[in-house]
Design a protein around this motif. Structure first.
Motif, short mmCIF file in Angstrom:
data_model
loop_
_atom_site.label_atom_id
_atom_site.label_comp_id
_atom_site.label_asym_id
_atom_site.label_seq_id
_atom_site.Cartn_x
_atom_site.Cartn_y
_atom_site.Cartn_z
N MET A 1 56.07 -24.54 17.31
CA MET A 1 55.69 -26.22 17.61
C MET A 1 54.23 -26.42 17.25
O MET A 1 53.95 -27.39 16.85
CB MET A 1 56.57 -26.48 18.83
CG MET A 1 56.27 -27.90 19.27
SD MET A 1 57.14 -28.84 18.04
CE MET A 1 57.41 -30.29 18.76
N ALA A 2 53.34 -25.40 17.71
CA ALA A 2 52.20 -25.69 17.53
C ALA A 2 51.64 -25.82 16.28
O ALA A 2 50.58 -26.29 15.80
CB ALA A 2 51.16 -24.75 18.43
N ARG A 3 52.19 -24.81 15.58
CA ARG A 3 51.84 -24.76 14.08
C ARG A 3 52.35 -26.09 13.23
O ARG A 3 51.59 -26.46 12.49
CB ARG A 3 52.49 -23.63 13.19
CG ARG A 3 52.10 -22.49 13.82
CD ARG A 3 52.74 -21.26 13.15
NE ARG A 3 51.77 -20.40 12.26
CZ ARG A 3 52.07 -19.45 11.46
NH1 ARG A 3 53.19 -18.79 11.44
NH2 ARG A 3 51.12 -18.65 10.98
N LEU A 4 53.39 -26.54 13.43
CA LEU A 4 54.01 -27.96 13.09
C LEU A 4 53.02 -29.04 13.28
O LEU A 4 52.63 -29.73 12.47
CB LEU A 4 55.31 -28.14 13.56
CG LEU A 4 56.03 -29.54 12.95
CD1 LEU A 4 56.29 -29.70 11.57
CD2 LEU A 4 57.16 -29.75 13.76
N LEU A 5 52.78 -29.22 14.72
CA LEU A 5 51.54 -30.01 15.10
C LEU A 5 50.36 -29.99 14.45
O LEU A 5 49.83 -30.91 14.06
CB LEU A 5 51.36 -30.18 16.54
CG LEU A 5 52.71 -30.84 17.24
CD1 LEU A 5 52.51 -30.62 18.92
CD2 LEU A 5 53.19 -31.95 17.05
N ALA A 6 49.71 -28.91 14.30
CA ALA A 6 48.57 -28.52 13.41
C ALA A 6 48.66 -28.78 12.04
O ALA A 6 47.59 -29.38 11.79
CB ALA A 6 47.98 -27.10 13.66
N GLY A 7 49.68 -28.75 11.38
CA GLY A 7 50.06 -28.91 10.00
C GLY A 7 50.05 -30.50 9.82
O GLY A 7 49.37 -31.10 8.95
N LEU A 8 50.64 -31.10 10.60
CA LEU A 8 50.87 -32.73 10.71
C LEU A 8 49.33 -33.17 10.89
O LEU A 8 48.93 -34.27 10.04
CB LEU A 8 51.71 -33.10 11.63
CG LEU A 8 53.13 -32.89 11.30
CD1 LEU A 8 54.22 -33.28 12.34
CD2 LEU A 8 53.49 -33.88 10.07
N ALA A 9 48.57 -32.70 11.78
CA ALA A 9 47.26 -33.06 12.15
C ALA A 9 46.25 -32.84 10.73
O ALA A 9 45.55 -33.58 10.37
CB ALA A 9 46.50 -32.52 13.09
N VAL A 10 46.56 -31.92 10.09
CA VAL A 10 45.71 -31.60 8.88
C VAL A 10 46.13 -32.55 7.67
O VAL A 10 45.42 -33.15 7.23
CB VAL A 10 45.77 -30.17 8.48
CG1 VAL A 10 45.47 -29.88 7.09
CG2 VAL A 10 45.04 -29.17 9.20
#
Length: 164
Positions: A1-10
């Motif tokens: 989930m953290a990777r998904l949020l980081a990807g969306l932020a990028v």
């Protein structure tokens, strides 16, 4: 989930910080300037673009609300409009629709006044810039999630579970 949020932020930061893309013709200067008040009627309006364009529709609405005929010609990256000699004092609206080199239409308008401003002045286009960009980001994000999610479900999701 953290990777998904980081990807969306990028992704959001890349979309927000992307530079201007000159895909279509852009109006870079006008004479007389948009919103200007002139003591005498101008003989001509000049629209300067960043590339060669072909005029499609050019219009003038005078201070009395009457549509007027204007003669147009193209000179390089500029569209020149010869205005009528008998323009009334007040606010005039010039609208244009041109076709850029890549075949896409580009439209806009400008306002200038003779003597004094009359009628209600149109809203400044700069005040709409932020909501327009937010809507664009929303559309791109919706397309990314919708198309990407469908692709993931159809290709990756079904093959991983062994069904389909």
């Amino acid at each position: 989930m953290a990777r998904l949020l980081a990807g969306l932020a990028v992704l959001l930061s890349v979309l927000c910080c992307a530079g201007t893309v000159w895909a279509h013709a852009t109006l870079v200067a006008v004479e007389p300037a948009d919103g200007s008040v002139l003591p005498l009627p101008p003989k001509m309006v000049q629209l300067h673009f960043n590339e060669n364009v072909t005029p499609a529709v050019i219009g003038l609405i005078d201070a009395n609300g009457k549509a007027r005929e204007v003669a147009t010609r193209v000179a390089g990256q500029s569209v020149l409009m010869v205005l009528p000699d008998d323009l009334p004092a007040g606010t005039q609206v010039v609208s244009y629709r041109v076709v850029s080199q890549d075949g896409h239409p580009v439209a806009g308008s400008l306002v200038f006044s003779i003597g004094a401003v009359t009628g209600a002045a149109p809203a400044n286009a700069q005040s709409l810039a932020a909501p327009i960009w937010l809507a664009r980001i929303g559309v791109y994000l919706g397309l990314f999630v919708g198309v990407g999610g469908t692709f993931f479900a159809a290709w990756i999701g079904w093959s991983a579970g062994g069904s389909a």
